[in-house]
Design an enzyme around this catalytic site. Structure first.
Site, PDB file in Angstrom:
ATOM      1  N   ARG A  68       1.578   3.751  -1.443  1.00  0.00           N
ATOM      2  CA  ARG A  68       1.021   3.608  -2.785  1.00  0.00           C
ATOM      3  C   ARG A  68      -0.278   4.394  -2.844  1.00  0.00           C
ATOM      4  O   ARG A  68      -1.331   3.911  -2.440  1.00  0.00           O
ATOM      5  CB  ARG A  68       0.756   2.125  -3.082  1.00  0.00           C
ATOM      6  CG  ARG A  68       0.515   1.830  -4.561  1.00  0.00           C
ATOM      7  CD  ARG A  68      -0.107   0.461  -4.756  1.00  0.00           C
ATOM      8  NE  ARG A  68      -1.513   0.458  -4.343  1.00  0.00           N
ATOM      9  CZ  ARG A  68      -2.142  -0.572  -3.775  1.00  0.00           C
ATOM     10  NH1 ARG A  68      -1.512  -1.694  -3.531  1.00  0.00           N
ATOM     11  NH2 ARG A  68      -3.423  -0.485  -3.448  1.00  0.00           N
ATOM     12  N   HIS A 120      -3.672  -0.448  -6.749  1.00  0.00           N
ATOM     13  CA  HIS A 120      -2.620  -1.361  -7.201  1.00  0.00           C
ATOM     14  C   HIS A 120      -2.481  -1.278  -8.716  1.00  0.00           C
ATOM     15  O   HIS A 120      -1.388  -1.193  -9.266  1.00  0.00           O
ATOM     16  CB  HIS A 120      -2.932  -2.803  -6.781  1.00  0.00           C
ATOM     17  CG  HIS A 120      -2.079  -3.818  -7.479  1.00  0.00           C
ATOM     18  ND1 HIS A 120      -0.740  -3.967  -7.207  1.00  0.00           N
ATOM     19  CD2 HIS A 120      -2.377  -4.698  -8.475  1.00  0.00           C
ATOM     20  CE1 HIS A 120      -0.249  -4.910  -8.001  1.00  0.00           C
ATOM     21  NE2 HIS A 120      -1.218  -5.362  -8.778  1.00  0.00           N
ATOM     22  N   TYR A 174     -10.436  -1.651   0.735  1.00  0.00           N
ATOM     23  CA  TYR A 174      -9.677  -2.246   1.838  1.00  0.00           C
ATOM     24  C   TYR A 174      -8.840  -1.244   2.634  1.00  0.00           C
ATOM     25  O   TYR A 174      -8.100  -1.631   3.511  1.00  0.00           O
ATOM     26  CB  TYR A 174      -8.790  -3.399   1.322  1.00  0.00           C
ATOM     27  CG  TYR A 174      -7.922  -3.057   0.112  1.00  0.00           C
ATOM     28  CD1 TYR A 174      -6.739  -2.336   0.283  1.00  0.00           C
ATOM     29  CD2 TYR A 174      -8.275  -3.464  -1.167  1.00  0.00           C
ATOM     30  CE1 TYR A 174      -5.948  -2.029  -0.818  1.00  0.00           C
ATOM     31  CE2 TYR A 174      -7.496  -3.159  -2.266  1.00  0.00           C
ATOM     32  CZ  TYR A 174      -6.323  -2.449  -2.092  1.00  0.00           C
ATOM     33  OH  TYR A 174      -5.540  -2.144  -3.168  1.00  0.00           O
TER      34      TYR A 174
END
Lengths: 357, 464
Positions: free
Chosen positions: B352, B356, B365
């Protein structure tokens, strides 16, 4: 529906269990002449008719293939084949998720959850999927062909996990309907309506009545209207409102109250959402008093919603607080069941104190 | 992990496993740039994957040869006894291999076996990947400007979106997660329709009831997106059962992510699909991240592909950034699903590249180097472009023209969508049921009275 037939299965007479929760061998006792039958046979007949009249109807769930643990699906697999009547893996969220997809393709998906106590793994599928399927798509898709059947309620020896009445959880979900029959005749007519209604429905079957409740049931295909409450017994001093197995207990209380000169009107709500406020309201306007009774714990039970709504509508007409005679706020307790239950005498006491308020 | 290190390691999935102990695979089998023979093996593995379960069935039947005293006739087939107390390993000797056709440079790997793609289809695939990429860039920017409330990109997963869609027919039903708008794009959902949904205007088929990117189109057999995770998987199985009963020449595909494979609905759906033998393709986009949760915090298995065996489902792992591999695998899966009436599980390994959603900052992160490596070195769109260019099907002029045209169309679509009014208030109460029951009629009446008294409390662009 003859109100008198309710007397034939007075629960107060039999606190000690008389029948097992599972399969027993007296399936053929009823239905000798095809008219007088018990509740599970009425359900069974409705399912036969549903499958017979719509080739796109399917019946499935845990153990339904051999007839189900309560015998409601007896004979269906033989008659309609194993592709239309079948066992599923033991997985409630799978059963309902699968049923939603099947219904979304224009089928009548009649899914059985073996006990209402076990419906919770499927709660997300019911709340977030079935109930919102039409709304979230702008009516491009719907799963209106979905009917979820589940036995609910006390049975005398069911303990925590074979006795619960979880209907209130499902009355907080816009997009589904909740229907509960009180007798064999009602069960057949209401279930056929649910199966053919273009909305997803949760249909709770009072398991205590599967074998105990016996009455005349028309053999033919018939439907009873949803969202219409029924005045089962007319009276003038107080309105009693309930659903499912509790109706018979309430009727016994009505009879006892009558002996003491109190005239009770008894209403079977039948469809909990969307519910028939008008019938209840007009009865309360007449009697000025309302008593609601259900097996589920009193706090947050659907009786609370009814009470609030009726107070809103009939405040100036009420002559006493709305009474609720319900289950206690404890888990359903095996040996304490007789104490937990909203019994006839608890109801009778509440009738008297409400009338004498 | 530095960019060069990552490339040198050259394992496509190295960054996905970096939280784990060193990979079980030997360096030689891990190197997809290895000798040609290696790729031939890969091919062989693909075929064995496809038919392994069939072979297994036959083997179990041939247990008749075994001494009956050493065999237990048990539901599901005969089980051989052994005196050896041996636990089945928690992991295979090496990780499941990954089917690949085009290497990172868009070169066709020698000996690779794949489904031929015509020039017309290949160019449409590429154009749609570019369109998807551009739509993401433009809509993401529109969200940043406050014009739409939310957005989620598919960056890095364009090949999964478009190539899987290309391998299906319009009769095949789609039960999407939310990162597959490319499937809808492939099927003909217009840029204006995408914009209308994101703006929640009157032309949005969902009537503005859901957040942006929750697309759905009956016309395109694309069931409306829900934000719930993996709940669509059992729906796909039920719908596939309906196709089976109707003997339709079609299957269902349902998409989900690595995170979704942890949900109960995933397990329920795979099990039901295997037991009912339905034509459904479970397509897992293993992009390494469920919001901020890496796969190392998600599962201990070798990804998702190995779950198939546990449920009796034929499975394959593919390079999710290789459009030709995805196209070929989905094409083969569709054939098997329909002709053999069986479910198939596909795990596409990808990344990805975007956050998100617009509510997320993934640099909090995960390392920027890692994102950049996947964005640049493994860009599925660039890889496919190189391949069609080598075929003489594409050129720089076409590229410039396409990107320019798509961008203009998108800006126009946004301008149009912005001006369309919202659905009228009555739509708030419609579609809860087939017809509004009395409580909703009553509530609508009360609400309208409130609006009359306090019109300033309500949005002006929504007709009451």
């Amino acid at each position: 529906m003859a109100a008198t037939s309710l007397r034939r299965f007075g629960r107060s007479l039999c606190w000690v269990s008389r029948r097992g929760l599972s399969t027993s061998c007296d399936d053929k006792v009823v239905q000798q002449n095809g008219k007088s039958m018990n509740l599970y046979s009425a359900i069974n007949q409705a399912l036969h008719i549903a499958l017979e009249t719509d080739t796109r109807a399917y019946v499935f769930g845990e153990d339904v293939g051999f007839g189900g643990v309560f015998r409601c699906t007896t004979g269906l697999a033989d008659r309609f084949g194993k592709s239309r009547v079948f066992n599923t893996p033991l997985c409630e969220q799978g059963i309902i998720g699968f049923a939603i997809g099947l219904a979304a393709m224009g089928n009548r998906a009649i899914a059985e959850i073996q006990f209402a106590d076990y419906i919770f793994p499927a709660f997300d599928q019911i709340v977030n999927e079935a109930a919102k399927f039409r709304y979230r798509s702008g009516n491009q898709f719907n799963c209106g062909g979905l009917t979820i059947r589940a036995p609910y309620g006390a049975v005398g020896h069911g303990g925590h996990y074979h006795s619960q009445s979880p209907e209130a959880f499902f009355c907080h979900i816009p997009g589904i309907k909740v229907v509960i029959p009180r007798s064999p005749h009602q069960a057949k007519g209401l279930l056929l309506s649910c199966i053919r209604d273009p909305n997803p429905i949760v249909f709770f079957e009072p398991k205590w009545l599967y074998r105990l409740a016996v009455e005349e049931v028309p053999e033919h295909d018939f439907m009873l209207p949803l969202s219409e409450a029924e005045v089962v017994r007319e009276g003038s001093d107080i309105t009693l409102l309930g659903w499912g197995a509790q109706l018979s207990i309430m009727e016994q209380a009505c009879l006892d109250a009558e002996k003491e000169g109190i005239s009770c009107e008894l209403i079977d709500l039948k469809t909990l959402i969307p519910w028939d406020k008008e019938t209840v309201e007009s009865s309360v306007r007449k009697t000025g008093r309302l008593l609601i009774s259900h097996e589920a714990p009193v706090t947050g039970g659907f009786g609370a919603e009814i009470s609030a709504s009726i107070v809103e509508r009939c405040f100036s007409r009420l002559e006493a607080p709305v009474a609720r005679v319900c289950g206690l706020d404890t888990p359903f307790p095996l040996i304490f069941e007789p104490f937990y239950m909203p019994t006839k005498n608890k109801i009778l006491d509440a009738i008297k104190s409400t009338v004498n308020y | 992990m530095g960019l060069s290190t990552a490339i040198n390691r050259s394992s496509c999935w190295s960054s996905l496993t970096r939280h784990k102990k060193p990979p079980l695979t030997s360096p030689s089998t891990q190197n997809p740039r290895g000798p040609a023979q290696n790729f031939c093996d890969r091919e062989a593995l693909f075929s064995s994957y496809c038919f392994e379960s069939v072979k297994a069935e036959k083997e179990s039947n041939s247990l008749n040869d075994v001494d009956h005293s050493q065999v237990l006739d048990f539901p599901g087939g005969k089980v051989a006894f052994t005196t050896e107390m041996r636990f089945i390993s928690e992991s295979p000797a090496e990780r499941a291999h990954c089917y690949q056709v085009l290497d990172n440079d868009g070169q066709l790997i020698i000996c690779s076996k794949f489904k031929e793609v015509s020039e017309e289809i290949a160019v449409k695939m590429y154009s749609d990947m570019v369109t998807l990429q551009t739509m993401d860039a433009v809509f993401y920017e529109a969200q940043r400007q406050g014009r739409i409330s939310f957005y989620a990109t598919t960056i890095g997963e364009e090949a999964i979106n478009i190539a899987s869609a290309a391998a299906l027919t319009i009769d095949d039903l789609v039960f999407p997660q939310y990162r597959e708008p490319g499937v809808l794009l492939w099927r003909g959902f217009t840029l204006q329709e995408f914009a209308n949904q994101c703006f929640g205007n009157k032309a949005d088929k969902g009537k503005g009831r859901q957040m942006p990117i929750h697309y759905g189109s009956n016309k395109h057999n694309y069931f409306t997106v829900a934000a719930t995770i993996a709940t669509q998987l059992p729906h796909a199985v039920g719908a596939a059962y309906s196709l089976k009963m109707d003997r339709r020449n079609a299957c269902v595909i349902t998409y989900f992510g690595d995170g979704g494979s942890s949900e109960g609905d995933f397990h329920a759906a795979l099990n039901f699909a295997a037991v009912r033998e339905v034509p459904v393709i479970f397509f897992c986009r293993n992009n390494g991240w469920a919001i901020s949760t890496p796969t190392s915090d998600q599962f201990r298995s070798d990804g998702v592909v190995v779950r198939g065996l546990g449920y009796g489902i034929r499975s394959i792992r593919v390079d999710g950034n290789d459009a030709l591999a995805i196209y070929s695998a989905v094409h083969a899966a569709r054939e098997m699903a329909i002709s053999e009436q069986r479910p198939v599980l596909i795990e596409a390994l990808t990344y990805r590249v975007g956050h998100h959603s617009t509510s997320d900052d993934s640099t909090k992160y995960r390392p920027v180097d890692e994102i950049e490596w996947w964005r640049l070195a493994r860009d599925p769109v660039a890889r496919f472009r190189k391949w069609i260019e080598r075929n003489g099907w594409w050129c720089s002029e076409a590229e410039i023209e396409l990107r320019d045209s798509v961008r203009k169309q998108l800006l126009h679509a946004i301008q149009v969508a912005e001006k369309v009014e919202k659905s009228p208030l009555a739509e708030l109460f419609m579609d809860v049921y087939d017809v509004p029951p009395s409580n909703l009629c009553e509530q609508e009446k009360l609400l309208r009275e409130t609006i009359r008294r306090h019109p300033q409390d309500y949005p002006s662009d929504l007709p009451v």
